[in-house]
Design an enzyme around this catalytic site. Sequence first.
Site, mmCIF file in Angstrom:
data_model
loop_
_atom_site.group_PDB
_atom_site.id
_atom_site.type_symbol
_atom_site.label_atom_id
_atom_site.label_comp_id
_atom_site.label_asym_id
_atom_site.label_seq_id
_atom_site.Cartn_x
_atom_site.Cartn_y
_atom_site.Cartn_z
ATOM 1 N N GLU A 176 0.858 -1.188 0.000
ATOM 2 C CA GLU A 176 0.000 0.000 0.000
ATOM 3 C C GLU A 176 0.889 1.230 0.000
ATOM 4 O OE1 GLU A 176 -0.976 -2.174 2.745
ATOM 5 O OE2 GLU A 176 -2.712 -3.031 1.750
ATOM 6 N N TYR B 25 7.987 2.011 -7.573
ATOM 7 C CA TYR B 25 7.300 0.725 -7.713
ATOM 8 C C TYR B 25 6.912 0.469 -9.175
ATOM 9 C CZ TYR B 25 6.889 1.356 -2.642
ATOM 10 O OH TYR B 25 7.165 1.562 -1.314
HETATM 11 C C1 COA Z 1 10.715 5.951 -1.699
HETATM 12 C C2 COA Z 1 12.192 5.947 -1.330
HETATM 13 C C3 COA Z 1 12.500 4.659 -0.527
HETATM 14 C C4 COA Z 1 13.044 5.953 -2.618
HETATM 15 O O1 COA Z 1 14.407 5.834 -2.249
HETATM 16 P P1 COA Z 1 15.577 6.563 -3.106
HETATM 17 O O2 COA Z 1 16.860 5.965 -2.638
HETATM 18 O O3 COA Z 1 15.448 8.022 -3.009
HETATM 19 O O4 COA Z 1 15.208 6.100 -4.574
HETATM 20 P P2 COA Z 1 16.228 5.747 -5.748
HETATM 21 O O5 COA Z 1 17.303 6.756 -5.801
HETATM 22 O O6 COA Z 1 16.605 4.318 -5.634
HETATM 23 O O7 COA Z 1 15.277 5.973 -7.025
HETATM 24 C C5 COA Z 1 14.613 4.902 -7.608
HETATM 25 C C6 COA Z 1 13.415 5.367 -8.382
HETATM 26 O O8 COA Z 1 12.486 6.003 -7.491
HETATM 27 C C7 COA Z 1 11.842 7.096 -8.178
HETATM 28 N N1 COA Z 1 12.294 8.348 -7.580
HETATM 29 C C8 COA Z 1 13.277 8.524 -6.675
HETATM 30 N N2 COA Z 1 13.363 9.826 -6.318
HETATM 31 C C9 COA Z 1 12.433 10.470 -7.039
HETATM 32 C C10 COA Z 1 12.011 11.833 -7.115
HETATM 33 N N3 COA Z 1 12.594 12.785 -6.378
HETATM 34 N N4 COA Z 1 10.990 12.149 -7.936
HETATM 35 C C11 COA Z 1 10.362 11.205 -8.664
HETATM 36 N N5 COA Z 1 10.717 9.884 -8.644
HETATM 37 C C12 COA Z 1 11.743 9.532 -7.845
HETATM 38 C C13 COA Z 1 12.321 6.997 -9.608
HETATM 39 O O9 COA Z 1 11.498 6.085 -10.303
HETATM 40 C C14 COA Z 1 13.698 6.409 -9.426
HETATM 41 O O10 COA Z 1 14.183 5.786 -10.597
HETATM 42 P P3 COA Z 1 14.994 6.680 -11.667
HETATM 43 O O11 COA Z 1 16.214 7.155 -10.923
HETATM 44 O O12 COA Z 1 15.308 5.713 -12.771
HETATM 45 O O13 COA Z 1 14.094 7.823 -12.064
HETATM 46 C C15 COA Z 1 12.578 7.205 -0.500
HETATM 47 O O14 COA Z 1 12.126 8.356 -1.208
HETATM 48 C C16 COA Z 1 12.000 7.247 0.900
HETATM 49 O O15 COA Z 1 12.604 6.725 1.848
HETATM 50 N N6 COA Z 1 10.842 7.902 1.062
HETATM 51 C C17 COA Z 1 10.191 8.028 2.374
HETATM 52 C C18 COA Z 1 9.583 6.734 2.828
HETATM 53 C C19 COA Z 1 8.512 6.238 1.850
HETATM 54 O O16 COA Z 1 7.723 7.018 1.345
HETATM 55 N N7 COA Z 1 8.498 4.922 1.648
HETATM 56 C C20 COA Z 1 7.519 4.286 0.774
HETATM 57 C C21 COA Z 1 6.347 3.857 1.576
HETATM 58 S S1 COA Z 1 5.110 3.062 0.571
#
Ligand code: COA
Length: 222
Positions: A140, A152
Amino acid sequence: MAVTYVVRPMRVEDIPQVQAIERHSFSLPWPAHAYRREIESNRLAHYIVLELPGHEPLEPPASTWLDGLRRLTRQLAEATPVREPAPIGGYAGLWLMVDEAHITTIAVHPKLRGHGLGEVLLVAMFDIAEAIGARWLTLEVRVTNFVAQRLYRKYGFSEQGVRKRYYSDNGEDAQIMWSEALDDPDYHRRLAELRQALQRRLGSVELRPLAGRDAVPLDRGG
Ligand SMILES: CC(C)(COP(=O)(O)OP(=O)(O)OC[C@H]1O[C@@H](n2cnc3c(N)ncnc32)[C@H](O)[C@@H]1OP(=O)(O)O)[C@@H](O)C(=O)NCCC(=O)NCCS
């Protein structure tokens, strides 16, 4: 020299660091006892952490043997650990429900976001799901959490429904997302390509899994 990150099972002593990231990541953070219960007594749960490189000892090496002896005596008296726990950059977890792996959480330290570590954790979730016999992953996500949704979708999840007013802090809906079937050969191939692209993106960063039931080799291919 390659920088090494390690993905390994979460341990109770990781909880303070996990909680620090959790508080910066979620408006409804789980309390420490919830993580403790997940690790210690939920046999369906699988939680991992991403250990960061550069694990330094708590204090610099002692300059003389006498210094070292004094320090050891102090540490024993204060019952302080000789080393701090390795710094953790993120964590994730899932529950296995029959043949479905439900991702319960995933978060990266705010200062480390945007460098592929969220992907590393998600890839680890896929590996664990496969290793424990799941056929799908599901989760979710807040309808406004576009960053997570994009991550995702990149890995083949799609929206399959909505849970109305799922989040108690603001009454926000949850989007229910499902992966494709893990035993679908085309999906398997796409996941392998994503994994390879991630490894290229991380460049000199080596992802070293530890041995154990949740060990996660990134370059497993296939
Ligand atoms: C969601 C989360 C885990 C992503 O981690 P991250 O290390 O920043 O992500 P990554 O650098 O591995 O990026 C992977 C993909 O995520 C998406 N993404 C990451 N940052 C993004 C941004 N600022 N805007 C849009 N898409 C983004 C993209 O699809 C990206 O792939 P791409 O680089 O080919 O565009 C992180 O933002 C987080 O901890 N968020 C808070 C907690 C949360 O919301 N968890 C999910 C609960 S359902």
